[in-house]
Motif scaffolding. Structure first.
Motif, PDB file in Angstrom:
ATOM      1  N   TYR A   1       7.459  10.205  -6.570  1.00  0.00           N
ATOM      2  CA  TYR A   1       6.063   9.609  -6.283  1.00  0.00           C
ATOM      3  C   TYR A   1       6.184   8.030  -6.272  1.00  0.00           C
ATOM      4  O   TYR A   1       7.069   7.499  -6.970  1.00  0.00           O
ATOM      5  CB  TYR A   1       4.979   9.997  -7.298  1.00  0.00           C
TER       6      TYR A   1
ATOM      7  N   THR B   1       0.858  -1.252   0.094  1.00  0.00           N
ATOM      8  CA  THR B   1      -0.101  -0.005  -0.135  1.00  0.00           C
ATOM      9  C   THR B   1       0.916   1.137  -0.044  1.00  0.00           C
ATOM     10  O   THR B   1       1.610   1.431   0.779  1.00  0.00           O
ATOM     11  CB  THR B   1      -0.854  -0.002   1.327  1.00  0.00           C
ATOM     12  N   ALA B   2       0.551   2.270  -0.969  1.00  0.00           N
ATOM     13  CA  ALA B   2       1.244   3.253  -1.227  1.00  0.00           C
ATOM     14  C   ALA B   2       0.201   4.436  -1.570  1.00  0.00           C
ATOM     15  O   ALA B   2      -0.730   4.207  -2.116  1.00  0.00           O
ATOM     16  CB  ALA B   2       2.325   3.362  -2.108  1.00  0.00           C
ATOM     17  N   PHE B   3       0.354   5.587  -0.684  1.00  0.00           N
ATOM     18  CA  PHE B   3      -0.490   6.790  -1.082  1.00  0.00           C
ATOM     19  C   PHE B   3      -0.070   7.318  -2.603  1.00  0.00           C
ATOM     20  O   PHE B   3       0.992   7.935  -2.184  1.00  0.00           O
ATOM     21  CB  PHE B   3      -0.616   7.654  -0.110  1.00  0.00           C
ATOM     22  N   PRO B   4      -0.446   6.929  -3.505  1.00  0.00           N
ATOM     23  CA  PRO B   4       0.029   7.257  -4.911  1.00  0.00           C
ATOM     24  C   PRO B   4       0.297   9.029  -5.039  1.00  0.00           C
ATOM     25  O   PRO B   4       1.184   9.263  -5.830  1.00  0.00           O
ATOM     26  CB  PRO B   4      -0.679   6.786  -5.878  1.00  0.00           C
ATOM     27  N   TRP B   5      -0.468   9.724  -4.481  1.00  0.00           N
ATOM     28  CA  TRP B   5      -0.374  11.325  -4.483  1.00  0.00           C
ATOM     29  C   TRP B   5       0.522  11.816  -3.579  1.00  0.00           C
ATOM     30  O   TRP B   5       0.729  13.130  -3.764  1.00  0.00           O
ATOM     31  CB  TRP B   5      -1.726  11.952  -4.208  1.00  0.00           C
TER      32      TRP B   5
ATOM     33  N   PHE C   1       3.215   9.835   7.018  1.00  0.00           N
ATOM     34  CA  PHE C   1       1.866   9.931   6.823  1.00  0.00           C
ATOM     35  C   PHE C   1       1.249   9.876   8.280  1.00  0.00           C
ATOM     36  O   PHE C   1       0.387  10.418   8.548  1.00  0.00           O
ATOM     37  CB  PHE C   1       1.133   8.754   6.144  1.00  0.00           C
TER      38      PHE C   1
END
Ligand SMILES: Nc1ncnc2c1ncn2[C@@H]1O[C@H](COP(=O)(O)OP(=O)(O)OP(=O)(O)O)[C@@H](O)[C@H]1O
Ligand SMILES: [Mg+2]
Lengths: 253, 239
Positions: free
Chosen positions: A134, A91-95, A104
């Protein structure tokens, strides 16, 4: 094993799901397990035996159908930052950039101190060069290290890992294993690792829990008493061989 | 591209051979001449500015209404049950059929145009925004939960940033619809605007102007699209 030193406890846990055809799926039967402060426990078992379910219950993302999960003696009713989870999928926050992803879970009230911490974790994970990229620019192994850093940076008391190295090639996997050992050792975090890889389980953990399927239940428990600190050379020792075989036999039963 | 060239060649050929009276089909040259004549201060003031103000106002208002409704529907089962069926039904009501009603209610001024655009854009936009925000991967939301984020923080820090590029894309597409509804509303009633200009030109048999007007509308749509794309690629570099 005294009562007060057990950090995480599953007491007669059962978990049922309602399937698509309204039929009941018993993911976990009657599971009792107690994990000590500072322990590294691996969970192995066939696909669908409830490993992910067990971790989700510990994380508080799911609530058991019956039985209780206790963290530090208190009933778990939901997620909390003291119980970190690394998901099966990367899981990565793409933004968010790599740096922002790692930061985070941090509270931005103390920016200077936290900045140092982020920098330290970027170094530890070898992601310094990619700090302002990113996640789309990262390889699978890098993303996994980023996810681990994001979980570990908030200093959880327990880290729950769901096959964090499932999709990595052998070489990257070994590097990640060493990294994980080092991180867990440094931070003295209690760890539960779900894995398909028995070698990984034997090498990394103090204790291996073997689950059986239908319904999910504990079918065996084996101590891995290799000398600490662990390293990959131990894979070739007779002690390793013997523990490995015992886990394998237990899984076959 | 090939189809466009073929169509244009056919048009040039028909006009050149004089197969059709120019009242019905003006030549490309005449159309172009009319088009450049349109680029005057008078046309801008009397037709373009009113149209642009109407569409901007109506579109903004639609977004302001649709955004919270769509977001709430994806987050709250009760709101979802209230709103989504209404929007799913309203989406299939033909906007054109509402034009007479809008005239009855709002007259032939700006209110009627704004109403027609909003009727056509708002309902589908609610559904699109609901779908975009609902598409947030469960692992991302659960990652947020394991850090102890509240529901509101999850929406602000995870759901919205996740959905924003898709929402922007849907705004781009619905801006296209807004143009067609505006022209529709202006064709039927009014005394200014590009649609009005087209229908006026038709009344006076200035067919080249009709063609030029249509060309102008097409270019405006293309320009809107381009603006959305450029801003989108600046805003959402991570996509
Ligand atoms: N949300 C859910 N709804 C319905 N059934 C579920 C749900 N989550 C898990 N199950 C069922 O519970 C059982 C255990 O699932 P779980 O994901 O815990 O297995 P697992 O041991 O992690 O498997 P794997 O090794 O393949 O990841 C499976 O039969 C699965 O189909
Ligand atoms: Mg699993």
């Amino acid at each position: 094993m005294t009562m007060e030193s057990s950090l995480l406890e599953f007491k007669n846990i059962a978990k049922e799901f309602v399937g698509s055809g309204k039929q009941r799926i018993v993911a976990l039967g009657d599971v009792s397990l107690s994990i000590q402060q500072g322990e590294f426990v691996s969970i192995v078992g066939p696909s669908g035996c409830g490993k992910t379910t067990l971790l989700r219950l510990a994380a508080g993302l799911d609530i058991p159908s019956s039985g209780r999960v206790l963290y530090d003696g208190e009933l778990v009713t939901g997620p909390g930052p003291e119980r970190g989870l690394v998901f099966q999928a990367y899981t990565a926050f793409p933004w968010l950039t790599v740096r922002e992803n790692i930061a985070f879970g941090l509270n931005p009230s103390n920016p200077i101190q936290e900045d140092e911490r982020i920098t330290r974790w970027l170094e530890k994970t070898g992601l310094t060069e990619f700090a302002d990229h990113y996640p789309k620019a990262l390889s699978g192994g890098m993303r996994q290290r980023m996810a681990l850093a994001r979980t570990m940076i908030v200093s959880p008391k327990v880290v729950l890992m769901d096959e964090p190295m499932g999709a990595l090639d052998q070489r990257t996997r070994e590097k990640m294993q060493s990294f994980l050992l080092q991180v867990i050792l440094e931070t003295n975090t209690t760890a539960i690792l779900v894995t398909h890889d028995i070698r990984e389980a034997v090498l990394l953990s103090d204790r291996i829990i073997i689950l059986g399927a239908r319904p999910g239940r504990i079918v065996g428990e084996i101590k891995s008493d290799l000398a600490n600190p662990r390293n990959h050379h131990q894979l070739a020792t007779p002690e390793f061989e013997s523990i490995y075989n015992r886990v394998g036999e237990c899984l076959l039963e | 591209m090939i189809a466009a060239i073929a169509l244009l060649s056919a048009w040039i050929l028909i006009a050149f051979l004089g197969l059709v009276d120019s009242v019905f089909l003006p030549s490309p040259f005449e159309t172009l001449k009319s088009f450049f004549k349109l680029l005057s201060l008078q046309f801008f003031e009397e037709q373009l500015v009113p149209s642009t103000i109407r569409i901007l106002f109506a579109f903004l208002l639609s977004v302001i209404i649709a955004f919270p409704l769509g977001l709430l529907s994806s987050q709250n089962p009760f709101v979802r049950k209230m709103i989504l069926p209404v929007c799913s039904f309203a989406r299939y009501l033909p906007v054109a059929a509402f034009v007479p009603l809008c005239i009855l209610w709002f007259g032939i001024g700006d209110g009627q145009k704004v109403a027609v655009i909003m009727l056509g854009v708002t309902f589908p936009l609610v559904l699109l925004i609901a779908a975009d925000t609902a598409s947030t991967p469960t692992e991302l939301i659960e990652t947020g939960r394991t850090f102890g984020l509240s529901k509101a923080e999850i929406v602000r820090r995870i759901v919205l940033p996740w959905a924003l590029p898709a929402i922007w894309e849907d705004l781009r597409i619905s801006a296209g619809w807004a143009w067609s509804y505006l022209i529709l509303a202006e064709l039927v009633a009014g005394n200014s605007g590009i649609g009005y200009f087209v229908v006026q030109s038709q009344r006076y048999l200035e067919t080249a102007n009709v063609f030029a007007g249509i060309l102008f509308i097409g270019l405006l749509g293309l320009l809107t699209d381009l603006i959305f794309r450029i801003i989108g690629s600046r805003l959402f570099r991570w996509v």
